[in-house]
Design a protein around this motif. Sequence first.
Motif, PDB file in Angstrom:
ATOM      1  N   ASP A  26       1.073  -1.174  -0.052  1.00  0.00           N
ATOM      2  CA  ASP A  26       0.057   0.031   0.149  1.00  0.00           C
ATOM      3  C   ASP A  26       0.741   1.262  -0.120  1.00  0.00           C
ATOM      4  OD1 ASP A  26      -1.594   2.390   0.907  1.00  0.00           O
ATOM      5  OD2 ASP A  26      -3.027   0.820   1.537  1.00  0.00           O
ATOM      6  N   ASN A  27       0.512   1.937  -1.009  1.00  0.00           N
ATOM      7  CA  ASN A  27       1.664   3.270  -1.158  1.00  0.00           C
ATOM      8  C   ASN A  27       1.495   4.469  -0.135  1.00  0.00           C
ATOM      9  OD1 ASN A  27      -0.627   4.853  -2.503  1.00  0.00           O
ATOM     10  ND2 ASN A  27      -0.416   3.657  -4.182  1.00  0.00           N
ATOM     11  N   HIS A  28       0.443   4.216   0.701  1.00  0.00           N
ATOM     12  CA  HIS A  28       0.125   5.303   1.782  1.00  0.00           C
ATOM     13  C   HIS A  28       0.333   4.654   3.060  1.00  0.00           C
ATOM     14  CE1 HIS A  28      -1.131   8.039  -1.331  1.00  0.00           C
ATOM     15  NE2 HIS A  28      -1.271   8.998  -0.243  1.00  0.00           N
ATOM     16  N   ALA A  29       0.867   3.281   3.338  1.00  0.00           N
ATOM     17  CA  ALA A  29       1.263   2.461   4.588  1.00  0.00           C
ATOM     18  C   ALA A  29       2.643   2.729   4.493  1.00  0.00           C
ATOM     19  CB  ALA A  29       0.584   1.346   4.617  1.00  0.00           C
ATOM     20  N   THR A  52       1.987  14.111 -18.602  1.00  0.00           N
ATOM     21  CA  THR A  52       2.091  12.432 -18.705  1.00  0.00           C
ATOM     22  C   THR A  52       1.417  12.013 -17.429  1.00  0.00           C
ATOM     23  OG1 THR A  52       4.030  12.429 -17.241  1.00  0.00           O
ATOM     24  CG2 THR A  52       4.448  12.450 -19.398  1.00  0.00           C
ATOM     25  N   ARG A  53       0.680  10.667 -17.508  1.00  0.00           N
ATOM     26  CA  ARG A  53      -0.005   9.953 -16.624  1.00  0.00           C
ATOM     27  C   ARG A  53       0.421  10.229 -15.023  1.00  0.00           C
ATOM     28  NH1 ARG A  53      -3.523   5.416 -16.862  1.00  0.00           N
ATOM     29  NH2 ARG A  53      -3.204   5.194 -19.062  1.00  0.00           N
ATOM     30  N   THR A  54      -0.575  10.692 -14.424  1.00  0.00           N
ATOM     31  CA  THR A  54      -0.004  10.914 -12.931  1.00  0.00           C
ATOM     32  C   THR A  54       0.323   9.456 -12.243  1.00  0.00           C
ATOM     33  OG1 THR A  54      -2.292  10.417 -12.061  1.00  0.00           O
ATOM     34  CG2 THR A  54      -1.873  12.598 -12.629  1.00  0.00           C
ATOM     35  N   ALA A  55       0.999   9.714 -11.021  1.00  0.00           N
ATOM     36  CA  ALA A  55       1.593   8.583 -10.327  1.00  0.00           C
ATOM     37  C   ALA A  55       0.907   7.668 -10.019  1.00  0.00           C
ATOM     38  CB  ALA A  55       2.310   9.322  -9.093  1.00  0.00           C
ATOM     39  N   GLY A  56      -0.455   7.600  -9.804  1.00  0.00           N
ATOM     40  CA  GLY A  56      -1.280   6.604  -9.273  1.00  0.00           C
ATOM     41  C   GLY A  56      -0.888   6.199  -7.864  1.00  0.00           C
ATOM     42  N   ALA A  57      -0.547   6.972  -6.835  1.00  0.00           N
ATOM     43  CA  ALA A  57      -0.171   6.544  -5.588  1.00  0.00           C
ATOM     44  C   ALA A  57      -1.088   7.544  -4.738  1.00  0.00           C
ATOM     45  CB  ALA A  57       1.131   7.195  -5.160  1.00  0.00           C
ATOM     46  N   VAL A  58      -2.491   6.719  -4.597  1.00  0.00           N
ATOM     47  CA  VAL A  58      -3.602   7.339  -3.951  1.00  0.00           C
ATOM     48  C   VAL A  58      -4.611   6.336  -3.106  1.00  0.00           C
ATOM     49  CG1 VAL A  58      -4.948   7.663  -6.036  1.00  0.00           C
ATOM     50  CG2 VAL A  58      -5.439   9.269  -4.080  1.00  0.00           C
ATOM     51  N   SER A  59      -3.810   5.580  -2.380  1.00  0.00           N
ATOM     52  CA  SER A  59      -4.655   4.468  -1.683  1.00  0.00           C
ATOM     53  C   SER A  59      -5.601   4.768  -0.702  1.00  0.00           C
ATOM     54  CB  SER A  59      -3.741   3.520  -1.205  1.00  0.00           C
ATOM     55  OG  SER A  59      -3.315   3.943  -0.008  1.00  0.00           O
ATOM     56  N   GLY A  60      -5.312   5.953  -0.077  1.00  0.00           N
ATOM     57  CA  GLY A  60      -6.348   6.394   0.840  1.00  0.00           C
ATOM     58  C   GLY A  60      -5.443   7.489   1.468  1.00  0.00           C
ATOM     59  N   PRO A  61      -6.304   8.397   2.403  1.00  0.00           N
ATOM     60  CA  PRO A  61      -5.466   9.407   3.153  1.00  0.00           C
ATOM     61  C   PRO A  61      -4.902   8.705   4.545  1.00  0.00           C
ATOM     62  CG  PRO A  61      -7.884   9.356   3.413  1.00  0.00           C
ATOM     63  CD  PRO A  61      -7.614   8.625   2.238  1.00  0.00           C
ATOM     64  N   GLY A  62      -3.627   8.862   4.709  1.00  0.00           N
ATOM     65  CA  GLY A  62      -3.110   8.044   5.847  1.00  0.00           C
ATOM     66  C   GLY A  62      -3.147   8.790   7.120  1.00  0.00           C
ATOM     67  N   HIS A  82      -9.495   5.301  -1.175  1.00  0.00           N
ATOM     68  CA  HIS A  82      -9.893   6.465  -2.454  1.00  0.00           C
ATOM     69  C   HIS A  82     -10.374   5.843  -3.686  1.00  0.00           C
ATOM     70  CE1 HIS A  82      -9.147   9.097  -5.622  1.00  0.00           C
ATOM     71  NE2 HIS A  82      -9.228  10.011  -4.945  1.00  0.00           N
ATOM     72  N   LEU A  83     -11.320   6.291  -4.055  1.00  0.00           N
ATOM     73  CA  LEU A  83     -12.041   5.987  -5.429  1.00  0.00           C
ATOM     74  C   LEU A  83     -12.265   7.478  -5.991  1.00  0.00           C
ATOM     75  CD1 LEU A  83     -14.470   3.035  -4.873  1.00  0.00           C
ATOM     76  CD2 LEU A  83     -12.203   3.059  -5.652  1.00  0.00           C
ATOM     77  N   GLY A  84     -12.204   7.395  -7.318  1.00  0.00           N
ATOM     78  CA  GLY A  84     -12.482   8.688  -8.073  1.00  0.00           C
ATOM     79  C   GLY A  84     -13.819   9.137  -8.137  1.00  0.00           C
ATOM     80  N   PRO A  85     -14.116   9.927  -8.688  1.00  0.00           N
ATOM     81  CA  PRO A  85     -15.492  10.814  -8.721  1.00  0.00           C
ATOM     82  C   PRO A  85     -16.689   9.809  -9.519  1.00  0.00           C
ATOM     83  CG  PRO A  85     -14.313  11.802 -10.526  1.00  0.00           C
ATOM     84  CD  PRO A  85     -13.370  11.114  -9.603  1.00  0.00           C
ATOM     85  N   ALA A  86     -16.386   9.065 -10.095  1.00  0.00           N
ATOM     86  CA  ALA A  86     -17.386   7.799 -10.639  1.00  0.00           C
ATOM     87  C   ALA A  86     -16.972   6.353  -9.840  1.00  0.00           C
ATOM     88  CB  ALA A  86     -17.430   7.679 -12.051  1.00  0.00           C
ATOM     89  N   ARG A  87     -16.419   6.506  -8.652  1.00  0.00           N
ATOM     90  CA  ARG A  87     -16.002   5.484  -8.020  1.00  0.00           C
ATOM     91  C   ARG A  87     -14.941   4.426  -8.665  1.00  0.00           C
ATOM     92  NH1 ARG A  87     -20.688   3.567  -3.852  1.00  0.00           N
ATOM     93  NH2 ARG A  87     -21.861   5.874  -3.881  1.00  0.00           N
ATOM     94  N   GLU A  88     -14.156   5.094  -9.553  1.00  0.00           N
ATOM     95  CA  GLU A  88     -13.254   4.399 -10.432  1.00  0.00           C
ATOM     96  C   GLU A  88     -11.942   4.317  -9.591  1.00  0.00           C
ATOM     97  OE1 GLU A  88     -12.532   8.566 -11.951  1.00  0.00           O
ATOM     98  OE2 GLU A  88     -14.078   7.491 -10.981  1.00  0.00           O
ATOM     99  N   ILE A  89     -11.089   3.357  -9.669  1.00  0.00           N
ATOM    100  CA  ILE A  89     -10.006   3.055  -8.983  1.00  0.00           C
ATOM    101  C   ILE A  89      -8.716   3.812  -9.770  1.00  0.00           C
ATOM    102  CG2 ILE A  89      -7.990   1.465  -8.273  1.00  0.00           C
ATOM    103  CD1 ILE A  89     -10.246  -0.825  -8.281  1.00  0.00           C
ATOM    104  N   ILE A  90      -8.255   4.736  -8.959  1.00  0.00           N
ATOM    105  CA  ILE A  90      -7.007   5.628  -9.372  1.00  0.00           C
ATOM    106  C   ILE A  90      -5.841   5.043  -9.045  1.00  0.00           C
ATOM    107  CG2 ILE A  90      -6.210   8.102  -9.491  1.00  0.00           C
ATOM    108  CD1 ILE A  90      -8.880   7.754 -10.921  1.00  0.00           C
TER     109      ILE A  90
END
Length: 444
Positions: A137-140, A375-385, A403-411
């Motif tokens: 987990d990138n936020h753990a 360029t594409r963003t990092a994709g390091a947004v598992s959830g607020p730590g 964390h999920l995006g505005p349409a509940r998509e996985i970022i």
Amino acid sequence: MIRTLCAAVLVTACTVSASAPAPQPVPAGNAGCTAVAAPPPQSPPPTSVNTLRQAYFCVLDNYYSGPVLDSRTLLKSAMAAYTQNLIRRGADRADLGLPALTGDRDTDWAAFAKVLGTGDPAALRAAITGMVAGLQDNHARWINPPPLQQGGPTGTGIVGVSAEQGPQLDPAARSPLFITEVVPGSPAAEAGVRPGDIILKVDGMPVFIGDTVNQAIIGAFAADPVRLTLKRPTTGRTRTVEIGQGPLTRRPPEVTSKRLPGGVVYVRLPGFHEGGADRVIAELRDRPNAVVLDLRGNGGGSPREVTRLLGAFAQGKVTSHFCPLKGDCVPNRTDDSVPLLGSRLVVLTDRGCASACDDFSAAVKGNGLGTLVGTRTAGAVSGPGMGYLLDDGSVLILPKVRHLGPAREIIDTIGVPVDHHAPMTALDLATGRDPGLAKALALL
């Protein structure tokens, strides 16, 4: 460079935690970890078996998926890292092995602790790191803050590289790896190192192995001195320099802006830290026709700053969702107390745009608020730590929601794709060109 990254990780994590539900002290019980409310003590006791016990139960009690985690998996990761540390130091023990585990967290810990005995402090620190890394987990994260340095920060002065992504290097990075920022007056600057210089080797180690970036160079960067083999993109000249640690004078990153032709205002936001959104909005008080918001290298910060800044470009929009393990997701919405600017928006992103920056970019794209360039963003947004203090003064950072995006998509792990690809190259940086900004102005 790495010391700077680690410090940024701790600051960002503590900032993000402020936007999650208000932290409450964890009951003493098995965990004994407490939500961070102040800086760690300056003279804490050394890391002990009790510290590892705190970390183990803190993960099970406070991590997003802690209630369904298998205690055996956590302790296996801890033991693997513990024994590997001993082996590297020539201190392996003939009596040390993973005991039979049952899946009962209390029984398993008792068996594990009995095998460890008094424990080895260095190996225990490795065990905590390995256990947390096993969550993938990138936020753990587990952070053991170094003692405050007398006389201010020190380092080589190389504080940015092209593949930088939090405390690691971007696994999707493409060759070449080049320097993006050098502190003026630092040892690196005095050695003639410049932004755009391509790194070929670090202490003799190649930067890429095949087409994959070599994560081992992160540790090599911390050497004092560090030996770098560099190539200047403007001339093709290759040289090897040895750079020692020295005092650094570096101003905190600030919001900067400039006016461009056609009623366009360019604003660079280095992080979504407290007050950042209002500083950007202040730069746009004249309501320009168009805004180029540069988020390249923005490592994140508080989700509250994200929703506040988005409120300047749209209202009544869902920006993201925070989802518990069980139960309904909570939508985050634009801060509609912010006056609308009515400006067209182009956002510049890169692989260093992480966490809250991923969040902002996903909201812009998902709600059609503007155009993404770079360029594409990092994709390091598992959830607020949220940060939890252990008895040795170290801090365990764990997300309580996903964390999920505005349409509940996985970022998370995917990132947000751009509408127009415009990467920065080493030659661009060395010669002062900015393809992302040029593309943004062409679109506007």
